[in-house]
Scaffold this motif. Structure first.
Motif, mmCIF file in Angstrom:
data_model
loop_
_atom_site.group_PDB
_atom_site.id
_atom_site.type_symbol
_atom_site.label_atom_id
_atom_site.label_comp_id
_atom_site.label_asym_id
_atom_site.label_seq_id
_atom_site.Cartn_x
_atom_site.Cartn_y
_atom_site.Cartn_z
ATOM 1 N N VAL A 19 -42.173 23.744 -6.300
ATOM 2 C CA VAL A 19 -40.816 23.290 -6.622
ATOM 3 C C VAL A 19 -40.563 23.390 -8.126
ATOM 4 O O VAL A 19 -39.498 23.845 -8.564
ATOM 5 N N LEU A 20 -41.544 22.998 -8.930
ATOM 6 C CA LEU A 20 -41.382 23.070 -10.385
ATOM 7 C C LEU A 20 -41.237 24.513 -10.866
ATOM 8 O O LEU A 20 -40.439 24.796 -11.766
ATOM 9 N N ILE A 21 -41.979 25.425 -10.264
ATOM 10 C CA ILE A 21 -41.846 26.843 -10.615
ATOM 11 C C ILE A 21 -40.451 27.347 -10.243
ATOM 12 O O ILE A 21 -39.820 28.080 -11.010
ATOM 13 N N ALA A 22 -39.958 26.944 -9.083
ATOM 14 C CA ALA A 22 -38.624 27.360 -8.658
ATOM 15 C C ALA A 22 -37.557 26.818 -9.613
ATOM 16 O O ALA A 22 -36.623 27.540 -9.988
ATOM 17 N N VAL A 23 -37.714 25.576 -10.021
ATOM 18 C CA VAL A 23 -36.759 24.986 -10.961
ATOM 19 C C VAL A 23 -36.838 25.698 -12.313
ATOM 20 O O VAL A 23 -35.804 25.992 -12.931
ATOM 21 N N ALA A 24 -38.050 25.998 -12.759
ATOM 22 C CA ALA A 24 -38.214 26.682 -14.043
ATOM 23 C C ALA A 24 -37.551 28.062 -14.024
ATOM 24 O O ALA A 24 -36.871 28.443 -14.980
ATOM 25 N N LEU A 25 -37.739 28.809 -12.944
ATOM 26 C CA LEU A 25 -37.100 30.117 -12.849
ATOM 27 C C LEU A 25 -35.578 29.978 -12.762
ATOM 28 O O LEU A 25 -34.846 30.783 -13.347
ATOM 29 N N GLY A 26 -35.105 28.955 -12.076
ATOM 30 C CA GLY A 26 -33.663 28.710 -12.019
ATOM 31 C C GLY A 26 -33.084 28.371 -13.376
ATOM 32 O O GLY A 26 -32.002 28.849 -13.743
ATOM 33 N N VAL A 27 -33.795 27.568 -14.149
ATOM 34 C CA VAL A 27 -33.348 27.230 -15.501
ATOM 35 C C VAL A 27 -33.359 28.477 -16.381
ATOM 36 O O VAL A 27 -32.426 28.717 -17.149
ATOM 37 N N PHE A 28 -34.408 29.292 -16.255
ATOM 38 C CA PHE A 28 -34.463 30.532 -17.026
ATOM 39 C C PHE A 28 -33.293 31.440 -16.673
ATOM 40 O O PHE A 28 -32.654 32.012 -17.552
ATOM 41 N N PHE A 45 -33.596 39.200 -6.581
ATOM 42 C CA PHE A 45 -34.450 38.969 -5.416
ATOM 43 C C PHE A 45 -35.489 37.897 -5.728
ATOM 44 O O PHE A 45 -35.727 37.002 -4.911
ATOM 45 N N GLN A 46 -36.107 37.970 -6.908
ATOM 46 C CA GLN A 46 -37.095 36.974 -7.316
ATOM 47 C C GLN A 46 -36.485 35.578 -7.358
ATOM 48 O O GLN A 46 -37.088 34.621 -6.877
ATOM 49 N N CYS A 47 -35.304 35.474 -7.926
ATOM 50 C CA CYS A 47 -34.643 34.168 -8.016
ATOM 51 C C CYS A 47 -34.329 33.614 -6.627
ATOM 52 O O CYS A 47 -34.550 32.433 -6.349
ATOM 53 N N GLY A 48 -33.815 34.460 -5.768
ATOM 54 C CA GLY A 48 -33.499 34.023 -4.408
ATOM 55 C C GLY A 48 -34.737 33.629 -3.627
ATOM 56 O O GLY A 48 -34.761 32.596 -2.937
ATOM 57 N N LEU A 49 -35.778 34.432 -3.730
ATOM 58 C CA LEU A 49 -37.029 34.146 -3.018
ATOM 59 C C LEU A 49 -37.667 32.865 -3.539
ATOM 60 O O LEU A 49 -38.115 32.017 -2.755
ATOM 61 N N THR A 50 -37.671 32.692 -4.850
ATOM 62 C CA THR A 50 -38.253 31.495 -5.445
ATOM 63 C C THR A 50 -37.437 30.257 -5.087
ATOM 64 O O THR A 50 -38.010 29.194 -4.794
ATOM 65 N N SER A 51 -36.128 30.380 -5.074
ATOM 66 C CA SER A 51 -35.278 29.245 -4.685
ATOM 67 C C SER A 51 -35.517 28.855 -3.235
ATOM 68 O O SER A 51 -35.618 27.663 -2.910
ATOM 69 N N ALA A 52 -35.634 29.850 -2.367
ATOM 70 C CA ALA A 52 -35.900 29.574 -0.955
ATOM 71 C C ALA A 52 -37.263 28.907 -0.781
ATOM 72 O O ALA A 52 -37.396 27.945 -0.008
ATOM 73 N N CYS A 53 -38.265 29.401 -1.504
ATOM 74 C CA CYS A 53 -39.600 28.791 -1.428
ATOM 75 C C CYS A 53 -39.561 27.352 -1.936
ATOM 76 O O CYS A 53 -40.223 26.469 -1.372
ATOM 77 N N GLY A 54 -38.782 27.102 -2.980
ATOM 78 C CA GLY A 54 -38.641 25.751 -3.503
ATOM 79 C C GLY A 54 -37.998 24.810 -2.501
ATOM 80 O O GLY A 54 -38.438 23.665 -2.331
ATOM 81 N N LEU A 55 -36.965 25.281 -1.806
ATOM 82 C CA LEU A 55 -36.306 24.443 -0.799
ATOM 83 C C LEU A 55 -37.220 24.173 0.394
ATOM 84 O O LEU A 55 -37.258 23.054 0.919
ATOM 85 N N ILE A 56 -37.951 25.186 0.808
ATOM 86 C CA ILE A 56 -38.908 24.998 1.911
ATOM 87 C C ILE A 56 -40.000 24.019 1.492
ATOM 88 O O ILE A 56 -40.414 23.156 2.280
#
Length: 145
Positions: A19-28, A45-56
């Motif tokens: 979740v923290l990695i997903a938030v960090a990429l979203g902030v970036f 694609f990376q942002c979408g995939l990371t966001s989905a992984c964070g939500l899961i």
């Protein structure tokens, strides 16, 4: 059951890292990425995939925290994870190995995508086909058994 509680706690910590990695990429993406990076299909694609992984990961954290709050829920989750019938069905569907190979294909697609977009699309399509076919086999065996 104490060992399983520790396992769930370790899972919560690992998922919190996701979740923290997903938030960090979203902030970036929101504040620091240049327009050139934002226009890249691969970065999107990376942002979408990371966001989905964070939500899961958040959903699994909630599930594990709810299980840790009640002894009955822990037993139900433990029994669900250790169900021999489902383990056999997953084994027949190739779940552990296909999941690993698909994740490796997606990671390699993201890396290769910066050099060749066609290879990116090909690897993503192949990994999605693997995952979809594995799910179909799993559902067929669930309905049949």
């Amino acid at each position: 059951m104490e060992k399983y509680k520790k396992t769930l706690t370790k899972r919560i910590y690992a998922l919190t890292l996701v979740v923290l990695i997903a938030v960090a990429l979203g902030v970036f993406d929101a504040f620091f990425a240049t327009a050139e990076i934002k226009s890249s299909v691969i970065f999107s694609f990376q942002c979408g995939l990371t966001s989905a992984c964070g939500l899961i990961a958040l959903a699994f954290i909630a599930r594990y925290k709810r299980a840790l709050s009640d002894e009955k829920n822990i037993k139900l989750l433990f029994n669900k994870e250790n169900d021999e019938r489902m383990k056999a069905i997953k084994y027949k569907a190739g779940i552990p190995m296909l999941l690993v190979t698909s994740v490796l294909m997606i990671i390699s697609a993201v890396i290769i995508g910066y050099f060749n977009v066609t290879a990116f699309y090909t690897l993503i399509a192949a990994s999605l086909c693997q995952l979809v076919l594995s799910c179909i086999v799993k559902f067929v065996y669930i309905k049949r058994s």
